[in-house]
Structure formats: structure tokens, C-alpha cells
Design an enzyme around this catalytic site. Sequence first.
Site, PDB file in Angstrom:
ATOM      1  N   ALA A   1      51.356  35.817  -4.277  1.00 44.51           N
ATOM      2  CA  ALA A   1      52.222  34.953  -3.467  1.00 44.51           C
ATOM      3  C   ALA A   1      51.773  33.495  -3.618  1.00 44.51           C
ATOM      4  O   ALA A   1      51.760  32.955  -4.712  1.00 44.51           O
ATOM      5  CB  ALA A   1      52.203  35.434  -2.022  1.00 44.51           C
TER       6      ALA A   1
ATOM      7  N   GLU B   1      47.403  35.766   2.939  1.00 44.35           N
ATOM      8  CA  GLU B   1      46.332  34.801   2.742  1.00 44.35           C
ATOM      9  C   GLU B   1      46.076  33.981   3.994  1.00 44.35           C
ATOM     10  O   GLU B   1      46.930  33.866   4.879  1.00 44.35           O
ATOM     11  CB  GLU B   1      46.636  33.843   1.577  1.00 44.35           C
ATOM     12  CG  GLU B   1      47.659  32.752   1.880  1.00 44.35           C
ATOM     13  CD  GLU B   1      49.098  33.210   1.813  1.00 44.35           C
ATOM     14  OE1 GLU B   1      49.878  32.827   2.731  1.00 44.35           O
ATOM     15  OE2 GLU B   1      49.456  33.932   0.864  1.00 44.35           O
TER      16      GLU B   1
ATOM     17  N   ASP C   1      60.607  41.109   1.826  1.00 45.63           N
ATOM     18  CA  ASP C   1      59.164  41.013   2.034  1.00 45.63           C
ATOM     19  C   ASP C   1      58.819  40.321   3.353  1.00 45.63           C
ATOM     20  O   ASP C   1      57.878  40.716   4.047  1.00 45.63           O
ATOM     21  CB  ASP C   1      58.520  40.241   0.881  1.00 45.63           C
ATOM     22  CG  ASP C   1      58.373  41.086  -0.375  1.00 45.63           C
ATOM     23  OD1 ASP C   1      58.423  42.320  -0.274  1.00 45.63           O
ATOM     24  OD2 ASP C   1      58.207  40.500  -1.465  1.00 45.63           O
ATOM     25  N   GLY C   2      59.579  39.283   3.707  1.00 49.89           N
ATOM     26  CA  GLY C   2      59.301  38.561   4.942  1.00 49.89           C
ATOM     27  C   GLY C   2      59.450  39.442   6.161  1.00 49.89           C
ATOM     28  O   GLY C   2      58.612  39.404   7.074  1.00 49.89           O
TER      29      GLY C   2
END
Length: 264
Positions: A165, A124, A50-51
Site C-alpha cells: 500500500a 502501516e 479494501d477500505g
Amino acid sequence: MTTDTNLSQASLALIVSDSAKAQAGAQALRESHPWVPAADADVLVVLGGDGFLLHVLHDMLDWDQLKPVFGMNLGTVGFMMNGPASPAPIAQRIAEAHQVPVRPLRMQAVTRSGTAHTYHAINEVSLLRETRQSAKVEVRINGRVRMDELAGDGILVATPVGSTAYNLSAHGPILPLGSRMLAMTPLNPFRPRRWKGAILPESAEVEFRILEPDKRPVAAVADHKEVRDVAVVRISASAEKELTLLFDPGFTLEERIFAEQFQV
């Protein structure tokens, strides 16, 4: 949801993380398809976690043309990724993929010295106290003060993708994709102690004003981009930067968001 684009004849580019696991997994895939450079591709196939996927998506926000992205999990979490193993050729997986629009947040952070910084966040935007002193923040929505003073470790605004997250770790709500909503979640609030946050329409324009910034400095973070010693932070959804994630049928991000809500 946007109407799915026909990807049956799409040209594909392969982008691979530097990790040993991703590089090993890419070996056979490189020989299975006629790949093109990323600039010439219709779709990006990203191998990693994901990163790394977030890193690729952030880079693409600066491109003139935003392209659909099909992630394959050869990392750690892989919440936004597809499984790496499949008997189907990669071109078939892309042609049959479910398309999910992802609208990032636009953060404009103005420091106490008056310098303005603009970054985008796919997960976010968070405001965090910089010292042992609790942060004090005034919360405005669409120009109207909704909370005179929030005291605590900080506050965040999350997209539906990012709601699972940091937002979830802070006990914020999980938002279904396609809801066109945002989650506003306090971080260890001291006052008002019982406020759990709010769910906002994606059209909302959020503004945070830092109170007592000399005594209680605050940093603003858009995913991995940090601005320290902020005075005002403005957040809105960025329609012109809408991204598209691709998922195998039956392996959609919506299904994983549903499943996450029933974890015990």
C-alpha cells in the site's frame, strides 16, 4: 503460518458496504445461504472494497473473539479480497479457503502535552510532518538508537499486508506474507539522503522521538487514526490481535504479492 481451522460447518454472517455496487451484488447472495448475525457467526463474509474490509477488521479488533474474514471484491481495488463471481456455493468457498494470519501493529503515540493514544494498524503506522518544515526524527530499535536524526517528510512502518500500500508508493520493499517482517521506509528523506529504509523482524520494538517538535510538528497515523503534535511514538506487532483472512484456492494474497513484484 497458523494451522488451518476446519471451517466446513462454519456459520456465516454477511456484512455489506453501503455502496450501490456492493448492495446490488449482495441481493442474490442473501438468498443463497442461511446467514446469522455477526455476533453468532464463525466467519464474516464482507462485500465491498479494501477500505470497507479494513473498517470491518478494525471494528473487530475491539471484539472479545476475533473471527476469520472472507472478503468479496465489490469495490475499487480489492487487493485483499476474493472475486465476487464463482459457481461454488459460498459455504463451499469458505470450507476450501486458504487461511492467512495477519498480525496488526500496535501504536502508542504520546503528544507533547503528555497524552497517550493507543491504536492498531493493519497496513502501516506513518509519521508525517505537519508544516512546511521537514520533520526531524530519532529512530530507536529495541531501545538502541539506530539513527540520530532522519530529516524529511516522515517515516513509516508497514506490515506484510500493508507493504503493497503506502509503503510501496514510497518505494519501500514488498514483504511476503508469513515472513514475520516489518518494512521501515522513509518518506522523501533529505538527510541521510541515500537511506532507503530497513527490514526488521516482527519482534522488533520501534520508537520514534520527534526532534525540535515546537518548530517541526509531526502527526502519527495508524491506518486512518491520526494523532497530531506527537513527541514519542512506539510501535510493536500485536500477537494478541492476530486476524485471519480467507482466500479462494489459487487466489491467495501471497500470489498477488508475488505478482505485484513483477509489474512493469
